[in-house]
Design a protein around this motif. Structure first.
Motif, PDB file in Angstrom:
ATOM      1  N   SER A 181     -46.637  86.590  65.797  1.00  0.00           N
ATOM      2  CA  SER A 181     -46.110  87.470  66.845  1.00  0.00           C
ATOM      3  C   SER A 181     -45.221  88.515  66.214  1.00  0.00           C
ATOM      4  CB  SER A 181     -45.318  86.663  67.884  1.00  0.00           C
ATOM      5  OG  SER A 181     -44.167  86.074  67.301  1.00  0.00           O
ATOM      6  N   TRP A 182     -45.050  89.638  66.922  1.00  0.00           N
ATOM      7  CA  TRP A 182     -44.146  90.681  66.473  1.00  0.00           C
ATOM      8  C   TRP A 182     -43.230  91.112  67.605  1.00  0.00           C
ATOM      9  CZ3 TRP A 182     -49.031  92.285  68.143  1.00  0.00           C
ATOM     10  CH2 TRP A 182     -49.041  93.319  69.091  1.00  0.00           C
ATOM     11  N   LEU A 183     -42.093  91.646  67.218  1.00  0.00           N
ATOM     12  CA  LEU A 183     -41.141  92.226  68.162  1.00  0.00           C
ATOM     13  C   LEU A 183     -40.454  93.383  67.452  1.00  0.00           C
ATOM     14  CD1 LEU A 183     -39.421  92.148  70.820  1.00  0.00           C
ATOM     15  CD2 LEU A 183     -37.867  90.618  69.597  1.00  0.00           C
ATOM     16  N   VAL A 184     -40.502  94.556  68.061  1.00  0.00           N
ATOM     17  CA  VAL A 184     -39.849  95.743  67.502  1.00  0.00           C
ATOM     18  C   VAL A 184     -39.032  96.399  68.602  1.00  0.00           C
ATOM     19  CG1 VAL A 184     -40.136  97.981  66.401  1.00  0.00           C
ATOM     20  CG2 VAL A 184     -41.691  96.114  65.823  1.00  0.00           C
ATOM     21  N   SER A 185     -37.771  96.665  68.308  1.00  0.00           N
ATOM     22  CA  SER A 185     -36.892  97.338  69.266  1.00  0.00           C
ATOM     23  C   SER A 185     -36.186  98.480  68.546  1.00  0.00           C
ATOM     24  CB  SER A 185     -35.855  96.347  69.820  1.00  0.00           C
ATOM     25  OG  SER A 185     -34.855  97.018  70.551  1.00  0.00           O
ATOM     26  N   LEU A 214     -40.973  89.486  62.699  1.00  0.00           N
ATOM     27  CA  LEU A 214     -42.351  89.079  62.464  1.00  0.00           C
ATOM     28  C   LEU A 214     -42.368  87.571  62.263  1.00  0.00           C
ATOM     29  CD1 LEU A 214     -45.288  90.040  62.039  1.00  0.00           C
ATOM     30  CD2 LEU A 214     -44.769  90.192  59.589  1.00  0.00           C
ATOM     31  N   ARG A 215     -43.087  86.860  63.126  1.00  0.00           N
ATOM     32  CA  ARG A 215     -43.064  85.394  63.136  1.00  0.00           C
ATOM     33  C   ARG A 215     -44.481  84.871  62.942  1.00  0.00           C
ATOM     34  NH1 ARG A 215     -42.381  81.199  67.379  1.00  0.00           N
ATOM     35  NH2 ARG A 215     -40.773  79.714  66.720  1.00  0.00           N
ATOM     36  N   TYR A 216     -44.632  83.851  62.062  1.00  0.00           N
ATOM     37  CA  TYR A 216     -45.976  83.310  61.811  1.00  0.00           C
ATOM     38  C   TYR A 216     -45.892  81.799  61.621  1.00  0.00           C
ATOM     39  CZ  TYR A 216     -50.797  83.055  60.268  1.00  0.00           C
ATOM     40  OH  TYR A 216     -52.127  82.775  60.181  1.00  0.00           O
ATOM     41  N   LYS A 217     -46.773  81.092  62.327  1.00  0.00           N
ATOM     42  CA  LYS A 217     -46.838  79.633  62.230  1.00  0.00           C
ATOM     43  C   LYS A 217     -47.746  79.252  61.070  1.00  0.00           C
ATOM     44  CE  LYS A 217     -47.651  75.544  65.101  1.00  0.00           C
ATOM     45  NZ  LYS A 217     -48.059  75.066  66.452  1.00  0.00           N
ATOM     46  N   LEU A 218     -47.130  78.780  59.972  1.00  0.00           N
ATOM     47  CA  LEU A 218     -47.894  78.440  58.780  1.00  0.00           C
ATOM     48  C   LEU A 218     -48.770  77.213  59.002  1.00  0.00           C
ATOM     49  CD1 LEU A 218     -45.067  78.920  56.124  1.00  0.00           C
ATOM     50  CD2 LEU A 218     -46.839  80.558  56.784  1.00  0.00           C
TER      51      LEU A 218
END
Length: 803
Positions: A277-281, A311-315
């Motif tokens: 997932s991503w999040l940009v503000s 930036l989040r990633y489930k390994l």
């Protein structure tokens, strides 16, 4: 830039009229069919009705609670598809999806909730812990997101939103706040586990007008006002834990916002089958553009922006990797009214502030009992400030400052929890940082005397200069261990110890902590906290502008806190806190006794160095709320507190004189009585009206007297300051109003608001300025009253688009 220009800067926020809102946004909505959801909530095991269950329509500002027989009714729902969240303390939260309503329909639901075992990990043992913004049940959520985003406030800012909590003291200009008599630098600020240093924009205005954090990108905040456990340290008064949003599965969303302070952009979404997932503000302030349009004589150009990304990633099933980035930047240019047009002489200020943070977090869930978080990080903060204040009589500079500083930190931190038994939990962590700073500071204070018959008419009689150039560096190490145990079902205790060391100041100490939570009933909890809280001087906190070049030893505060929480069956939540703080080993404080907002406070005549024997803060706080999504919700708080500085002596820089006191004085932000009342009325899912009222005892100030003294054959008159912070201003009071409107569309939502700050125009006294006036040989004191804001209208509009 003195106080007149500072007030002008903030008042300029209103130069865009309310007519900038598109005409259709505030128009009356078309009549719509009204639907109703009714039903009953019971325990799935025994069928007993549950009282005080919170029911909330997701994505709509509507909800209710169950009555004493478990029944509920939610009305005023237009045609559409709704999601209903049902939550209750001690039970699993249930979400009912796809509730279809149309044609003035009334549907009845029978809802069964499942009891959940209360994990020892989930028990709150800290008294005075306020959970806000996050998506929690009504009984545990102090300020939900809807309240934060719709309550009237001077600027749309997360830090300003919490200023109305009990135990908080603040002023209208700054987003900073004091916690239970603590100074503003006594609050630990964390964002997703990363400590932030001075995270504010427009710092030349009393330390910062707004924070660098966009509330729209945040998921939750925990504010701990005292008695916090051993995993938090090195700050004496409070912890401000901020958590950014985790993007929901199958989401792609863009949000655009516009207010009088800034324009903002937010984007979030998922990828790789929701593994990532991503999040940009991003926000950009445009005060510089507004001030240009205003046609002001003074040239004032404040610019700022901030960017936050995640930036989040489930390994795999056990590990999640997250990369965070935060960048904030400020530039301010001020050219005051020219004294000499030909030589372009006058007051000036050029400042720039920058901060960059990059951190990588690995969340590890090794088993259902063992979990940890490891963070590697880098942070860099810089400050550049230069300018002058001009002496209009002598037509030469009165004071000049050139201040350049930078600070870097490299860190590695790991925190682990092991639930050995459902009634036994162990916590431990280590934190290692390498820190370095550069200081390059110089200032000049000029003293002129009249030069009769010569040129120039005034010549320099003396120069008071201060030059410091140092670059300290070193390491900081922290470690803690704590155990939480539940010996009986109604009692949970946590005992821990913390160790902190700073090599650059050769400082180390141990901090014991203890907390206890007693569940007196299903609806009533008593919490107790005790501990020692040390605060080392950070490597970037040397007050070189006041001649300091060495580090002070750690300051210390001892906390004793009691807290009682009770949830009434009718939906009200009550919190009662009692606290006592005893400070010792305090470092000297540098203050301006008259409290004026000035460009270079370190060079003003009222600058003093305050040395302390100690300090005490004590008080009682009451907070009552009813906010369960009904049409009318409200929050009320009252604080009775006393904060006293035990002052040893004051050193007056302008005179080079030390005055010994060894007695107690008011703390500059002491306010004996504080009251807040907030009312929120929801007309329907689209319209909301908010009223916010506040009152507190006037702050202490330092008065002056006209003194006459005979020196030889001459009589000299001058102004002499009274004992510092002995007098008190009149009480402060303010009433704010806000109207919110939402427009729901198939792919998004438009949100608009208009608000008026200080609608009654209350003339709250901020400060007094004293001038010695000669009227035909008769001298007197002329007192000018400086006030906080008058009436300020503003507006805002935002658009959320969901793909």
């Amino acid at each position: 830039m003195r106080e007149g220009q500072i007030k002008y800067l903030l008042a300029s926020l209103i130069i865009i009229g309310l007519t900038a809102i598109p005409a259709g946004l505030l128009g009356a909505s078309a009549a719509a069919q009204q639907n109703t959801i009714t039903g009953r909530v019971v325990d799935i095991d025994d069928g007993e009705p549950l009282t005080g269950v919170s029911l909330k329509i997701l994505d709509r500002p509507l909800g209710t609670i169950t009555d004493t027989l478990g029944y509920f009714t939610i009305g005023g729902l237009e045609d559409g598809v709704y999601r209903l969240r049902v939550s209750h303390v001690g039970y699993e939260t249930k979400v009912l999806d796809s509730i279809h309503l149309s044609g003035a329909r009334a549907i009845t639901l029978n809802i069964e909730l499942v009891k959940k075992p209360v994990s020892i990990k989930g028990v709150t043992v800290t008294p005075g812990q306020f959970s806000i913004l996050s998506d929690e049940p009504a009984a545990t959520q102090l300020l939900p997101r809807e309240v934060i985003e719709t309550r009237p406030q001077l600027a749309e800012d997360l830090f300003r939103a919490v200023q109305r909590l009990p135990g908080i003291a603040y002023n209208d200009f700054s987003a900073k706040f004091n916690v239970r008599g603590g100074e503003q630098d006594e609050v630990l600020i964390n964002l997703d586990g990363m400590e932030l240093y001075e995270p504010f924009h427009l710092k030349d205005v009393d330390g910062g007008v707004i924070s660098v954090i966009d509330v729209a990108a945040m998921e939750g905040v925990d504010l701990m006002a005292g008695g916090y456990p051993a995993n938090y340290g090195d700050r004496m008064s409070g912890v401000f834990n901020i958590k950014s949003k985790n993007t929901a599965a199958d989401t792609k969303r863009i949000s655009l916002g516009l207010s009088l302070m800034n324009a903002r952009f937010l984007s979030e979404g998922t990828f790789s089958d929701n593994k990532g997932s991503w999040l940009v503000s991003a926000r950009r302030g445009y005060l510089d553009l507004l001030l240009d349009l205003s046609g002001a004589d003074d040239q004032l150009r404040p610019q700022y922006y901030d960017i936050f990304s995640k930036l989040r990633y489930k390994l795999n099933q056990q590990q999640i990797l997250t990369l965070n980035f935060l960048r904030a930047d400020d530039n301010l240019e001020y050219l005051g009214t020219k004294v000499d047009d030909e030589n372009n002489e006058g007051d000036t200020l050029y400042s720039s502030y920058g901060s960059t943070y990059l951190w990588l977090t690995l969340d590890s869930y090794m088993s259902s009992k063992l979990a940890g978080k490891t963070i590697t990080s880098f942070g860099s903060v810089s400050q550049n400030r230069e300018g002058q204040v001009y002496d209009e009589v002598a037509s030469m500079p009165e004071m000049q400052v050139d201040d350049n500083r930078s600070f870097d930190v490299f860190g590695a931190r790991t925190d682990w929890e092991f639930e050995a038994h459902r009634n036994l939990l162990f916590k431990a962590g280590l934190d290692l940082r390498h820190v370095s700073a550069d200081y390059d500071y110089s200032s000049y204070l000029y003293d002129y005397r009249y030069n009769p018959g010569g040129y120039p008419l005034y010549i320099v009689e003396g120069i008071d200069s201060n030059k410091v150039s140092i670059n300290p560096s070193g390491d900081r190490f922290s470690g803690y261990f704590a155990t939480r145990v539940r010996p009986v079902g109604f009692a949970t205790a946590e005992v821990g110890v913390r160790y902190d060391r700073a090599s650059y100041s050769d400082d180390e100490h141990f901090s014991p902590r203890a907390n206890l939570a007693l569940n007196l009933s299903q609806k009533t909890t008593l919490r107790c906290g005790w501990g020692h809280f040390y605060q080392m001087e950070r490597i970037d906190e040397i007050s070189v502008q006041d001649g300091q070049t060495d580090f002070h030893k750690a300051e210390k505060a001892r906390h004793i806190v009691l807290g009682l929480d009770h949830n009434f069956a009718t939906g009200e939540n009550l919190r009662l806190n009692v606290f006592y703080k005893k400070y010792s080993a305090l470092a000297p404080a540098y203050r301006n006794t008259f409290g004026e907002l000035v460009t270079f406070p370190e060079l003003e005549e009222d600058r003093v160095e305050v040395t302390f024997n100690g300090k005490t803060a004590k008080g009682v706080e009451l907070y009552v709320k009813k906010d369960v999504g009904e049409k009318l919700s409200w929050w009320f708080s009252y604080s009775l507190s006393e904060v006293r500085d035990d002052i040893k002596s004051l050193y007056y820089f302008s005179e080079g004189v030390t005055v010994n006191y060894n007695e107690e004085f008011y703390f500059p932000y002491d306010q004996l009585h504080t009251m807040y009342l907030d009312l929120n009325y929801r007309f329907n899912t689209k319209w909301q009206f908010n009223v916010a009222w506040q009152y507190h005892t006037g702050w202490p100030f330092t008065g002056v007297s006209l003194v006459q003294r005979d020196i030889g054959d001459q009589t000299v008159f001058y102004l002499e300051a009274d004992d510092p912070w002995r007098s008190k201003h009149d009480p402060f009071k303010r009433l704010d109003l806000r109207l919110n409107r939402k427009f729901f569309m198939s792919k998004g939502t438009i949100t608009a608001f208009i608000e008026v700050i200080n609608v009654t125009g209350a003339e709250n006294i901020r400060n007094y300025e004293y001038v010695l006036v000669d009227n035909d040989g008769v001298l007197s004191i002329e007192k000018h009253t400086e006030k906080w804001f008058g009436t300020l209208p503003s507006f805002g509009i935002a658009y959320d688009y969901t793909f």
